[in-house]
Design an enzyme around this catalytic site. Structure first.
Site, PDB file in Angstrom:
ATOM      1  N   GLN A 136      46.279  54.842 101.857  1.00  0.00           N
ATOM      2  CA  GLN A 136      45.045  54.946 100.780  1.00  0.00           C
ATOM      3  C   GLN A 136      43.540  54.604 101.223  1.00  0.00           C
ATOM      4  OE1 GLN A 136      46.851  51.735  98.222  1.00  0.00           O
ATOM      5  NE2 GLN A 136      45.022  51.310  97.788  1.00  0.00           N
ATOM      6  N   CYS A 142      45.743  53.567  94.989  1.00  0.00           N
ATOM      7  CA  CYS A 142      47.205  53.319  94.988  1.00  0.00           C
ATOM      8  C   CYS A 142      47.784  54.316  93.875  1.00  0.00           C
ATOM      9  CB  CYS A 142      47.710  51.898  94.785  1.00  0.00           C
ATOM     10  SG  CYS A 142      46.998  51.115  92.980  1.00  0.00           S
ATOM     11  N   HIS A 282      48.590  46.963  91.421  1.00  0.00           N
ATOM     12  CA  HIS A 282      49.001  47.861  92.253  1.00  0.00           C
ATOM     13  C   HIS A 282      49.995  48.731  91.948  1.00  0.00           C
ATOM     14  CE1 HIS A 282      48.919  49.333  96.359  1.00  0.00           C
ATOM     15  NE2 HIS A 282      50.033  48.619  96.837  1.00  0.00           N
TER      16      HIS A 282
END
Ligand SMILES: *[C@@H]1O[C@H](CO)[C@@H](O)[C@H](O)[C@H]1NC(C)=O
Ligand SMILES: *[C@@H]1O[C@H](CO)[C@@H](O)[C@H](O)[C@H]1NC(C)=O
Ligand SMILES: *[C@@H]1O[C@H](CO)[C@@H](O)[C@H](O)[C@H]1NC(C)=O
Ligand SMILES: *[C@@H]1O[C@H](CO)[C@@H](O)[C@H](O)[C@H]1NC(C)=O
Length: 336
Positions: A136, A142, A282
């Site tokens: 990323q 993410c 995340h």
């Protein structure tokens, strides 16, 4: 009395002025500096002189933490990686969600099916169902990689064709579904976007740039479609096992803390991280699960490149909603 105290304070201040660091950490050794220099070479880092000393301090603090951890009795090991010259605050700002996302799939629409789940599964080994680990870069995207990874695998399992899909389209175009490009988003909301947008392009026609951009979606170039979105009920980790065991990989989110950034191998476990939907920061992709020496785990595809963790993957303890991993799970039903 007062004069004596003042003299003492003066002495302390003088000592503090002499020693730039009056904290308890021992000074950087020649060995540690050598280690830092070889890490810099390996990781292609160049700094100004001033930044060199600042990064050296951070690197040494990270390295000492890693060594302390590895000397202890833990289910996972830590190691140096591309983040080793950064503080956790810096990593959080650049790579993780800065704000809580609307991770509110409290009521799932997942239909439990009958029959037992396999005791272990790894979709990477069942066929050509999982694309190589992506990176990323310095963008909090993410959620787009978790989304493409999940849809790529679901389509491959349904059709036998493994496509590589466009994260950048999600970064640029999915705002109307509460997504925020490099500042965060949610796979469930990205699946909704793909459903209502009627398609997602491939990596080849909409390449990844690791920064916010304007939407350049071209409907005639869409190659992946979503028929429905399945949200797994809040904290229903057995529901995740069922989905991964019987259907396909599943997108989920969890809370990354400082130790996770330096994960290198083993089953990640943390007794103090948060477990609630407002703390996850995340998004990743569960591509399988198993058990080792009585500890159940998830096999998870990350989006920090193939050099991080175990060839870009990590294992995390399963069955305890570890770091909130069961707070926000979903997957798409592809239109094929
Ligand atoms: C390490 O921890 C495990 C479980 O926490 C325990 O069973 C084992 O005895 C410990 N080993 C050592 C060498 O302390
Ligand atoms: C959460 O949802 C509300 C209402 O839909 C929206 O206004 C807000 O921006 C969302 N927050 C995030 C971080 O997506
Ligand atoms: C990226 O764009 C979104 C809107 O799509 C915005 O909310 C966010 O702040 C931007 N982030 C950065 C890092 O520019
Ligand atoms: C799934 O969750 C998202 C939010 O994360 C929501 O927008 C969507 O409506 C949910 N879908 C279903 C079918 O419940």
């Amino acid at each position: 009395m007062l004069a004596r105290r003042r003299a003492l304070l003066g002495l302390l201040a003088a000592a503090a002025a002499l020693l730039p660091c009056v904290c308890s950490a021992p000074p950087v050794s020649a060995d540690e500096e050598f280690h830092f220099k070889s890490w810099m070479l390996q990781n292609n880092r160049k700094y100004s002189l001033e930044e060199y000393y600042q990064r050296l301090q951070i690197f040494v603090a990270n390295k000492r933490r890693i060594d302390r951890h590895n000397a202890g009795n833990h289910t996972f090991e830590m190691g140096l990686n591309q983040f080793s010259d950064m503080t956790f605050t810096e990593v959080r700002k650049k790579y993780l969600w800065s704000e809580p996302q609307n991770c509110s799939a409290t009521k799932g629409n997942f239909l439990a099916s009958s029959g037992p789940c396999p005791s272990a599964i790894d979709w990477r080994k069942k066929g050509n169902y999982v694309t190589p680990v992506k990176n990323q870069g310095g963008c909090g995207s993410c959620w787009t990689f978790s989304t493409t990874g999940c849809l790529e695998s679901a389509i491959a399992i349904a059709t036998g064709k493994l496509l590589s899909l466009a994260e950048q389209q999600l970064v640029d175009c999915a705002q109307d579904f509460n997504n925020h490009g490099c500042s965060g988003g949610l796979p469930s909301q990205a699946f909704e976007y793909i459903l209502y947008n009627k398609g997602l392009q491939g990596e080849d026609t909409y390449p990844y740039k690791a920064q916010n951009g304007t939407c350049k979606f071209q409907p005639e170039k869409a190659i992946a479609f979503v028929k429905d979105v399945v949200n797994i009920t809040l904290y229903d980790e057995p529901g995740m096992v069922e989905a991964v065991g019987k259907h396909n990989p599943v997108s989920f989110a969890f809370e990354v803390t400082g130790d996770f950034v330096s994960y290198s191998k083993g089953i990640y476990s943390n007794p103090t991280c948060d477990k609630t939907p407002d703390k996850v920061n995340h998004a990743v992709l569960a591509v399988g699960y198993g058990e080792e020496n009585g500890t159940p785990y998830w096999i998870v595809k990350n989006s920090w490149g193939p050099l991080w963790g175990m060839d870009g993957y990590f294992l995390i303890e399963r069955g305890k909603n570890m770091c909130g991993l069961a707070a926000c799970a979903s997957y798409p039903i592809p239109q094929v």
